[in-house]
Write a protein that holds these residues in place. Structure first.
Motif, PDB file in Angstrom:
ATOM      1  N   LYS A 196      -1.739   4.259   2.070  1.00 33.53           N
ATOM      2  CA  LYS A 196      -0.774   4.811   3.036  1.00 33.53           C
ATOM      3  C   LYS A 196      -0.048   3.680   3.753  1.00 33.53           C
ATOM      4  O   LYS A 196       1.172   3.716   3.913  1.00 33.53           O
ATOM      5  CB  LYS A 196      -1.506   5.700   4.039  1.00 33.53           C
ATOM      6  CG  LYS A 196      -0.589   6.320   5.052  1.00 33.53           C
ATOM      7  CD  LYS A 196      -1.342   7.227   6.002  1.00 33.53           C
ATOM      8  CE  LYS A 196      -0.338   7.886   6.917  1.00 33.53           C
ATOM      9  NZ  LYS A 196      -0.666   7.807   8.295  1.00 33.53           N
ATOM     10  N   HIS A 197      -0.786   2.664   4.178  1.00 30.98           N
ATOM     11  CA  HIS A 197      -0.173   1.514   4.851  1.00 30.98           C
ATOM     12  C   HIS A 197       0.793   0.792   3.912  1.00 30.98           C
ATOM     13  O   HIS A 197       1.874   0.373   4.330  1.00 30.98           O
ATOM     14  CB  HIS A 197      -1.262   0.557   5.355  1.00 30.98           C
ATOM     15  CG  HIS A 197      -0.718  -0.570   6.168  1.00 30.98           C
ATOM     16  ND1 HIS A 197      -0.305  -1.753   5.620  1.00 30.98           N
ATOM     17  CD2 HIS A 197      -0.495  -0.668   7.504  1.00 30.98           C
ATOM     18  CE1 HIS A 197       0.128  -2.549   6.567  1.00 30.98           C
ATOM     19  NE2 HIS A 197       0.019  -1.912   7.724  1.00 30.98           N
ATOM     20  N   TYR A 198       0.409   0.669   2.652  1.00 37.02           N
ATOM     21  CA  TYR A 198       1.274  -0.011   1.682  1.00 37.02           C
ATOM     22  C   TYR A 198       2.586   0.759   1.490  1.00 37.02           C
ATOM     23  O   TYR A 198       3.661   0.162   1.417  1.00 37.02           O
ATOM     24  CB  TYR A 198       0.553  -0.173   0.340  1.00 37.02           C
ATOM     25  CG  TYR A 198       1.358  -0.962  -0.661  1.00 37.02           C
ATOM     26  CD1 TYR A 198       1.344  -2.356  -0.626  1.00 37.02           C
ATOM     27  CD2 TYR A 198       2.129  -0.333  -1.623  1.00 37.02           C
ATOM     28  CE1 TYR A 198       2.082  -3.101  -1.529  1.00 37.02           C
ATOM     29  CE2 TYR A 198       2.878  -1.069  -2.529  1.00 37.02           C
ATOM     30  CZ  TYR A 198       2.843  -2.451  -2.476  1.00 37.02           C
ATOM     31  OH  TYR A 198       3.585  -3.183  -3.369  1.00 37.02           O
ATOM     32  N   ARG A 199       2.498   2.082   1.405  1.00 37.80           N
ATOM     33  CA  ARG A 199       3.716   2.894   1.255  1.00 37.80           C
ATOM     34  C   ARG A 199       4.664   2.699   2.428  1.00 37.80           C
ATOM     35  O   ARG A 199       5.881   2.679   2.268  1.00 37.80           O
ATOM     36  CB  ARG A 199       3.367   4.379   1.120  1.00 37.80           C
ATOM     37  CG  ARG A 199       2.848   4.781  -0.240  1.00 37.80           C
ATOM     38  CD  ARG A 199       2.774   6.298  -0.411  1.00 37.80           C
ATOM     39  NE  ARG A 199       2.016   6.975   0.623  1.00 37.80           N
ATOM     40  CZ  ARG A 199       0.700   7.162   0.615  1.00 37.80           C
ATOM     41  NH1 ARG A 199      -0.013   6.702  -0.399  1.00 37.80           N
ATOM     42  NH2 ARG A 199       0.083   7.806   1.586  1.00 37.80           N
ATOM     43  N   GLU A 200       4.116   2.532   3.620  1.00 34.27           N
ATOM     44  CA  GLU A 200       4.939   2.416   4.815  1.00 34.27           C
ATOM     45  C   GLU A 200       5.399   0.990   5.109  1.00 34.27           C
ATOM     46  O   GLU A 200       6.438   0.796   5.733  1.00 34.27           O
ATOM     47  CB  GLU A 200       4.171   2.957   6.024  1.00 34.27           C
ATOM     48  CG  GLU A 200       3.864   4.437   5.915  1.00 34.27           C
ATOM     49  CD  GLU A 200       2.883   4.927   6.967  1.00 34.27           C
ATOM     50  OE1 GLU A 200       2.342   4.102   7.751  1.00 34.27           O
ATOM     51  OE2 GLU A 200       2.639   6.148   7.005  1.00 34.27           O
ATOM     52  N   ASN A 201       4.637  -0.019   4.649  1.00 34.66           N
ATOM     53  CA  ASN A 201       4.914  -1.411   5.036  1.00 34.66           C
ATOM     54  C   ASN A 201       5.049  -2.385   3.867  1.00 34.66           C
ATOM     55  O   ASN A 201       5.244  -3.581   4.098  1.00 34.66           O
ATOM     56  CB  ASN A 201       3.803  -1.911   5.973  1.00 34.66           C
ATOM     57  CG  ASN A 201       3.692  -1.068   7.209  1.00 34.66           C
ATOM     58  OD1 ASN A 201       4.554  -1.118   8.068  1.00 34.66           O
ATOM     59  ND2 ASN A 201       2.641  -0.258   7.297  1.00 34.66           N
ATOM     60  N   SER A 202       4.881  -1.919   2.655  1.00 36.80           N
ATOM     61  CA  SER A 202       4.981  -2.751   1.443  1.00 36.80           C
ATOM     62  C   SER A 202       4.005  -3.921   1.429  1.00 36.80           C
ATOM     63  O   SER A 202       4.288  -4.973   0.855  1.00 36.80           O
ATOM     64  CB  SER A 202       6.409  -3.266   1.266  1.00 36.80           C
ATOM     65  OG  SER A 202       7.299  -2.188   1.111  1.00 36.80           O
ATOM     66  N   TYR A 208      -0.578  -4.743   1.891  1.00 39.12           N
ATOM     67  CA  TYR A 208      -1.933  -4.325   2.255  1.00 39.12           C
ATOM     68  C   TYR A 208      -2.394  -5.203   3.408  1.00 39.12           C
ATOM     69  O   TYR A 208      -1.718  -6.171   3.770  1.00 39.12           O
ATOM     70  CB  TYR A 208      -2.877  -4.485   1.061  1.00 39.12           C
ATOM     71  CG  TYR A 208      -2.533  -3.588  -0.103  1.00 39.12           C
ATOM     72  CD1 TYR A 208      -2.841  -2.239  -0.077  1.00 39.12           C
ATOM     73  CD2 TYR A 208      -1.898  -4.095  -1.238  1.00 39.12           C
ATOM     74  CE1 TYR A 208      -2.535  -1.402  -1.151  1.00 39.12           C
ATOM     75  CE2 TYR A 208      -1.583  -3.272  -2.309  1.00 39.12           C
ATOM     76  CZ  TYR A 208      -1.903  -1.932  -2.259  1.00 39.12           C
ATOM     77  OH  TYR A 208      -1.596  -1.116  -3.310  1.00 39.12           O
TER      78      TYR A 208
END
Length: 135
Positions: free
Chosen positions: A55-61, A63
């Motif tokens: 979820k964080h990766y989807r929002e911030n590109s 990890y």
């Protein structure tokens, strides 16, 4: 007619031997099953943290290695019964492309080894003797 009632010494020895034999089979089997159950707890915690990472990766590109950024109370996260402590680290390709979660075993689970899961999908169990297996 004078008959003694009760158990003889031989009867007690035979029953004790049978109980010892049954225990020698049952106890290791029970311990093995308990390790598997605790391992499932560690695997579930890894999947939970990886879901938060995705979820964080989807929002911030990217990890993260500090789990507080994902909303956890500390940089590391313990499983429900504290048999595992989950940490995050960068894969060889860098934190922007891959994260590796490790669930290090605690308490009596230590003999079972640690679990790893990365964002590419590799799931490994590193045994205490150094051997690696998929989970």
């Amino acid at each position: 007619m004078n008959r003694n009632s009760g158990f003889s010494f031989i009867d007690i020895v035979v029953v004790t031997a049978i109980i010892a034999l049954l225990a020698s089979v049952a106890i290791p089997s029970y311990n093995s099953q308990m390790q598997k159950t605790r391992r499932a707890e560690g695997q579930a915690k890894l999947l939970e943290v990886m879901h938060a990472q995705a979820k964080h990766y989807r929002e911030n590109s990217t990890y993260v290695t500090d789990l507080r950024i994902l909303g956890y109370d500390a940089a590391t996260e313990k499983s429900a019964n504290e048999f595992y402590t989950v940490t995050a680290s960068s894969c060889e390709t860098g934190i922007n492309q891959c994260v590796k979660l490790t669930a290090n075993a605690n308490l009596e689970q230590m003999a079972d080894g640690s679990l790893t899961l990365d964002s590419v999908g590799r799931k490994e169990r590193v045994l205490s003797n150094g051997n690696v297996r998929n989970w």
